[in-house]
Write an enzyme that holds these catalytic residues in place. Structure first.
Site, short mmCIF file in Angstrom:
data_model
loop_
_atom_site.label_atom_id
_atom_site.label_comp_id
_atom_site.label_asym_id
_atom_site.label_seq_id
_atom_site.Cartn_x
_atom_site.Cartn_y
_atom_site.Cartn_z
N TYR A 48 0.85 -1.18 0.00
CA TYR A 48 0.00 0.00 0.00
C TYR A 48 0.89 1.24 0.00
O TYR A 48 1.91 1.28 0.70
CB TYR A 48 -0.92 0.00 1.23
N ASP A 62 -0.89 16.02 5.64
CA ASP A 62 -1.68 15.26 4.66
C ASP A 62 -2.94 16.04 4.30
O ASP A 62 -4.05 15.65 4.65
CB ASP A 62 -2.02 13.90 5.30
N ASP A 89 -2.76 5.63 -2.86
CA ASP A 89 -3.71 6.63 -2.37
C ASP A 89 -3.66 7.84 -3.30
O ASP A 89 -2.65 8.55 -3.36
CB ASP A 89 -3.24 7.01 -0.96
N ASP A 91 -5.87 10.34 -3.06
CA ASP A 91 -6.64 11.39 -2.38
C ASP A 91 -7.96 11.66 -3.11
O ASP A 91 -8.74 10.75 -3.35
CB ASP A 91 -5.79 12.66 -2.25
N HIS A 116 -6.93 4.54 -4.97
CA HIS A 116 -8.21 4.90 -4.36
C HIS A 116 -8.43 6.40 -4.40
O HIS A 116 -7.51 7.20 -4.26
CB HIS A 116 -8.41 4.30 -2.97
N GLU A 118 -11.18 9.41 -2.92
CA GLU A 118 -12.09 9.59 -1.79
C GLU A 118 -13.10 10.70 -2.06
O GLU A 118 -12.90 11.53 -2.96
CB GLU A 118 -11.29 9.88 -0.51
N CYS A 126 -6.78 13.86 6.88
CA CYS A 126 -6.75 12.46 7.29
C CYS A 126 -8.17 12.02 7.64
O CYS A 126 -8.92 12.75 8.29
CB CYS A 126 -5.84 12.29 8.50
N ARG A 161 -13.28 5.41 -1.96
CA ARG A 161 -13.28 5.53 -0.50
C ARG A 161 -14.38 6.49 -0.08
O ARG A 161 -14.52 7.57 -0.67
CB ARG A 161 -11.92 6.06 -0.06
N GLU A 191 -13.97 4.21 5.22
CA GLU A 191 -13.04 4.92 6.10
C GLU A 191 -13.60 5.19 7.49
O GLU A 191 -14.78 5.54 7.65
CB GLU A 191 -12.65 6.25 5.44
N ASN A 213 -9.15 -0.15 6.84
CA ASN A 213 -7.97 0.66 7.13
C ASN A 213 -7.61 0.53 8.60
O ASN A 213 -8.28 1.10 9.46
CB ASN A 213 -8.27 2.12 6.77
C1 LIG Z 1 -5.12 5.78 4.65
C2 LIG Z 1 -4.70 7.20 4.63
O1 LIG Z 1 -5.50 7.90 3.69
C3 LIG Z 1 -3.25 7.34 4.16
O2 LIG Z 1 -2.95 8.37 3.54
O3 LIG Z 1 -2.46 6.47 4.46
C4 LIG Z 1 -4.80 7.90 6.02
C5 LIG Z 1 -4.05 7.20 7.11
C6 LIG Z 1 -3.79 8.00 8.36
O4 LIG Z 1 -3.65 9.25 8.28
O5 LIG Z 1 -3.66 7.40 9.43
C7 LIG Z 1 -6.28 8.10 6.36
O6 LIG Z 1 -6.88 7.21 6.96
O7 LIG Z 1 -6.82 9.17 6.01
MG LIG Z 2 -4.59 9.30 2.56
#
Ligand SMILES: C[C@](O)(C(=O)O)[C@H](CC(=O)O)C(=O)O
Ligand SMILES: [Mg+2]
Length: 302
Positions: A48, A62, A89, A91, A116, A118, A126, A161, A191, A213
């Site tokens: 991943y 993030d 990911d 986004d 993925h 979202e 996040c 997502r 999520e 997740n």
């Molecule tokens: C899965 C996720 O999108 C990621 O970027 O790894 C994050 C993980 C995290 O920030 O713990 C998310 O869950 O948004």
């Molecule tokens: Mg992410």
């Protein structure tokens, strides 16, 4: 040697087969190509590539600051380090549906097995933080249709997502997931579900493969693989886990060196030079040039 030994198309076939197998595919996050090599050696089903880890590695939060170019370059390098399929990911798709289309094409060409997208608004955050906002169902369907339509390899996996559980509640999140599946998503990333009962409800409500997740310090209980498989989930990601392990060790180690004036006490816990060379197939490069690996390492613990 030289990374992946099979074409990306074969990895996608394997990923598809895994999703159809009824088994739980375990895909730890790899924040670098070298980490992906260990993921492969330790027997996992896939890699991943986390947006959170990728942006943290650039010392950025993030919140959608990374660009498609950065994500494709790093994601491609990680994907090409092993023969495992890699899920990345993407986004919110980096913009409008047209951007989601280009994102899909570029990530497919970079050798990923899937991505993925979202349903958060931009700027995203996040999925385990408070005060998220999601776009309308119609807008998310636009993102998904754009991605599905842009792939050239029908086996490239488009995972949708939904972040709606925290915003609109569980039933609305399940309804969104159903609509996303109808729009062509191959896999649903549910999520920030709270506990086993919510994972169970999602499984009961959605009839395509589901991703769990298991990120730490978040809103979801850390369910083990046997539980997730029993609940009928198809993929589990540990997205930021390797980064958190490594960074915990880096910080503790640097504090020790700062205090002791030497790293000597840390050496027994370090990856050895020999192990690092093994991971990068150092010796194999001798078949090109026999002077590449004609040294001996210093000691038994090297
Ligand atoms: C899965 C996720 O999108 C990621 O970027 O790894 C994050 C993980 C995290 O920030 O713990 C998310 O869950 O948004
Ligand atoms: Mg992410």
């Amino acid at each position: 040697m030289l990374g992946s030994t099979i074409p990306a198309a074969s990895k996608r076939v394997a990923f598809r087969a895994g999703l159809a197998s009824g088994r739980l595919l375990r895909m730890p996050g790899a924040f670098s190509p070298l980490v992906a090599r260990i993921v492969a050696e330790t027997g996992f089903d896939g890699v991943y590539i986390s947006g959170a880890a990728l942006s943290a590695d650039l010392a950025l939060p993030d919140i959608g600051l990374t660009t498609l170019t950065e994500v494709a370059a790093r994601g491609g390098a990680i994907a090409q380090a092993t023969d495992l399929p890699s899920l990345i990911d993407a986004d919110t798709g980096f913009g409008e549906p047209l951007n989601a289309a280009r994102t899909t094409r570029v990530l497919e060409q970079a050798g990923l097995a899937g991505l993925h997208l979202e349903d958060q608004v931009n700027p995203k955050r996040c999925g385990h933080l408070d005060n998220k906002a999601v776009v309308s169902v119609a807008e998310m369907l636009g993102r998904i249709r754009a991605a599905v339509g842009a792939r050239t390899d029908p086996n490239f996996v488009v995972c949708a997502r939904t972040d709606a559980r925290a915003v609109e509640g569980l039933p609305a999140a399940i309804d969104r997931a159903k609509a996303y599946a109808d729009a062509g998503a191959d896999l649903i990333f549910a999520e920030a579900l709270a506990d086993e009962s919510e994972f169970e409800a999602f499984r009961a409500g959605v009839d395509i493969p589901l991703l769990a997740n298991m990120t730490e310090f978040g809103k979801s209980a850390l369910l083990d693989a046997a539980t997730l498989e029993r609940l009928g989930f198809n993929v589990v990601i540990y997205p930021v886990t390797t980064l958190r392990i490594a960074m915990g060790a880096v910080e503790a180690g640097l504090r020790t060196i700062a205090a002791d004036g030497t790293q000597a006490a840390l050496v027994p816990a370090m990856q050895t030079r020999a192990r690092l060379y093994e991971l990068v197939d150092y010796a194999d490069y001798n078949q090109f040039d026999s002077s590449v690996y004609n040294f001996t390492l210093g000691g038994a613990d090297q």
